[in-house]
Design a protein around this motif. Structure first.
Motif, short mmCIF file in Angstrom:
data_model
loop_
_atom_site.label_atom_id
_atom_site.label_comp_id
_atom_site.label_asym_id
_atom_site.label_seq_id
_atom_site.Cartn_x
_atom_site.Cartn_y
_atom_site.Cartn_z
N LEU A 16 0.83 -1.20 0.00
CA LEU A 16 0.00 0.00 0.00
C LEU A 16 0.86 1.25 0.00
O LEU A 16 1.91 1.25 0.62
CB LEU A 16 -0.92 -0.01 1.22
CG LEU A 16 -1.86 -1.22 1.28
CD1 LEU A 16 -2.66 -1.20 2.56
CD2 LEU A 16 -2.78 -1.28 0.07
N PRO A 17 0.51 2.32 -0.67
CA PRO A 17 -0.69 2.47 -1.47
C PRO A 17 -0.58 1.63 -2.74
O PRO A 17 0.49 1.50 -3.34
CB PRO A 17 -0.74 3.96 -1.80
CG PRO A 17 0.68 4.41 -1.71
CD PRO A 17 1.33 3.53 -0.68
N ALA A 18 -1.68 1.05 -3.15
CA ALA A 18 -1.71 0.12 -4.29
C ALA A 18 -2.08 0.84 -5.57
O ALA A 18 -2.83 1.81 -5.56
CB ALA A 18 -2.70 -0.99 -4.00
N TYR A 19 -1.55 0.33 -6.65
CA TYR A 19 -1.85 0.89 -7.97
C TYR A 19 -1.91 -0.24 -8.99
O TYR A 19 -1.46 -1.36 -8.75
CB TYR A 19 -0.81 1.93 -8.38
CG TYR A 19 0.60 1.40 -8.37
CD1 TYR A 19 1.12 0.75 -9.48
CD2 TYR A 19 1.40 1.55 -7.25
CE1 TYR A 19 2.42 0.26 -9.48
CE2 TYR A 19 2.69 1.06 -7.24
CZ TYR A 19 3.20 0.42 -8.35
OH TYR A 19 4.49 -0.07 -8.34
N CYS A 20 -2.50 0.07 -10.12
CA CYS A 20 -2.59 -0.88 -11.23
C CYS A 20 -2.11 -0.13 -12.47
O CYS A 20 -2.42 1.06 -12.60
CB CYS A 20 -4.03 -1.36 -11.41
SG CYS A 20 -4.20 -2.75 -12.55
N PRO A 21 -1.35 -0.72 -13.36
CA PRO A 21 -0.93 -2.11 -13.35
C PRO A 21 0.09 -2.36 -12.24
O PRO A 21 0.91 -1.51 -11.93
CB PRO A 21 -0.30 -2.32 -14.73
CG PRO A 21 0.08 -0.97 -15.22
CD PRO A 21 -0.85 -0.01 -14.55
N ASN A 22 0.00 -3.54 -11.65
CA ASN A 22 0.90 -3.88 -10.56
C ASN A 22 2.23 -4.39 -11.14
O ASN A 22 2.30 -4.74 -12.31
CB ASN A 22 0.24 -4.87 -9.59
CG ASN A 22 -0.01 -6.22 -10.21
OD1 ASN A 22 0.91 -6.90 -10.65
ND2 ASN A 22 -1.27 -6.63 -10.24
N PRO A 23 3.29 -4.42 -10.34
CA PRO A 23 4.61 -4.80 -10.83
C PRO A 23 4.68 -6.21 -11.45
O PRO A 23 5.56 -6.48 -12.26
CB PRO A 23 5.51 -4.71 -9.60
CG PRO A 23 4.81 -3.75 -8.71
CD PRO A 23 3.34 -3.96 -8.95
N ALA A 24 3.76 -7.09 -11.10
CA ALA A 24 3.78 -8.45 -11.64
C ALA A 24 3.17 -8.56 -13.03
O ALA A 24 3.31 -9.58 -13.69
CB ALA A 24 3.05 -9.39 -10.68
N MET A 25 2.51 -7.52 -13.50
CA MET A 25 1.84 -7.56 -14.80
C MET A 25 2.84 -7.40 -15.94
O MET A 25 3.84 -6.68 -15.81
CB MET A 25 0.77 -6.49 -14.89
CG MET A 25 -0.39 -6.75 -13.98
SD MET A 25 -1.60 -5.43 -14.15
CE MET A 25 -3.04 -6.25 -13.54
N SER A 26 2.55 -8.04 -17.05
CA SER A 26 3.39 -7.95 -18.25
C SER A 26 3.34 -6.55 -18.84
O SER A 26 2.31 -5.89 -18.81
CB SER A 26 2.92 -8.94 -19.30
OG SER A 26 2.95 -10.25 -18.80
N LEU A 27 4.45 -6.14 -19.42
CA LEU A 27 4.53 -4.81 -20.02
C LEU A 27 3.53 -4.65 -21.16
O LEU A 27 2.95 -3.58 -21.33
CB LEU A 27 5.95 -4.56 -20.52
CG LEU A 27 6.24 -3.18 -21.10
CD1 LEU A 27 5.95 -2.09 -20.07
CD2 LEU A 27 7.66 -3.09 -21.57
N TRP A 28 3.28 -5.71 -21.92
CA TRP A 28 2.37 -5.61 -23.06
C TRP A 28 0.94 -5.29 -22.64
O TRP A 28 0.16 -4.76 -23.41
CB TRP A 28 2.39 -6.88 -23.91
CG TRP A 28 1.86 -8.09 -23.21
CD1 TRP A 28 2.58 -9.02 -22.53
CD2 TRP A 28 0.49 -8.50 -23.10
NE1 TRP A 28 1.75 -9.99 -22.01
CE2 TRP A 28 0.46 -9.70 -22.35
CE3 TRP A 28 -0.72 -7.98 -23.58
CZ2 TRP A 28 -0.72 -10.36 -22.06
CZ3 TRP A 28 -1.89 -8.67 -23.28
CH2 TRP A 28 -1.87 -9.84 -22.54
N SER A 29 0.59 -5.60 -21.40
CA SER A 29 -0.79 -5.35 -20.96
C SER A 29 -0.89 -4.07 -20.13
O SER A 29 -1.84 -3.91 -19.37
CB SER A 29 -1.30 -6.55 -20.15
OG SER A 29 -0.55 -6.70 -18.96
N SER A 30 0.07 -3.18 -20.28
CA SER A 30 0.09 -1.95 -19.49
C SER A 30 -1.02 -0.99 -19.87
O SER A 30 -1.53 -1.01 -20.97
CB SER A 30 1.42 -1.23 -19.68
OG SER A 30 2.37 -1.69 -18.79
N HIS A 31 -1.35 -0.15 -18.93
CA HIS A 31 -2.26 0.97 -19.12
C HIS A 31 -1.77 2.06 -18.19
O HIS A 31 -0.86 1.84 -17.40
CB HIS A 31 -3.72 0.57 -18.85
CG HIS A 31 -3.96 -0.04 -17.50
ND1 HIS A 31 -3.87 0.67 -16.32
CD2 HIS A 31 -4.27 -1.31 -17.15
CE1 HIS A 31 -4.14 -0.12 -15.31
NE2 HIS A 31 -4.38 -1.34 -15.77
#
Length: 63
Positions: A16-31
């Motif tokens: 926390l504080p939390a955000y999306c995209p989270n560090p575990a997400m693939s770069l190609w699926s970024s927003h």
């Protein structure tokens, strides 16, 4: 894939504080990065990708 089958990302106090995209997400699926607004039960959903987040019990401070 149906989003009902995707489990929520569980967060600890260190996340926390939390955000999306989270560090575990693939770069190609970024927003664009958005900080999450949690409800009283510790749940949030990303407005861009719909990823569900849940804060582990005891991780959120009570106001």
């Amino acid at each position: 894939m149906n989003q009902k089958n995707i489990p929520a990302v569980e967060l600890e106090a260190k996340d926390l504080p939390a955000y999306c995209p989270n560090p575990a997400m693939s770069l190609w699926s970024s927003h664009p990065r958005v900080f999450l607004d949690f409800d009283h039960d510790g749940n949030a959903r990303c407005p861009y990708c719909g990823t569900q987040y849940h804060v582990a019990p005891g991780a959120m401070g009570h106001h």
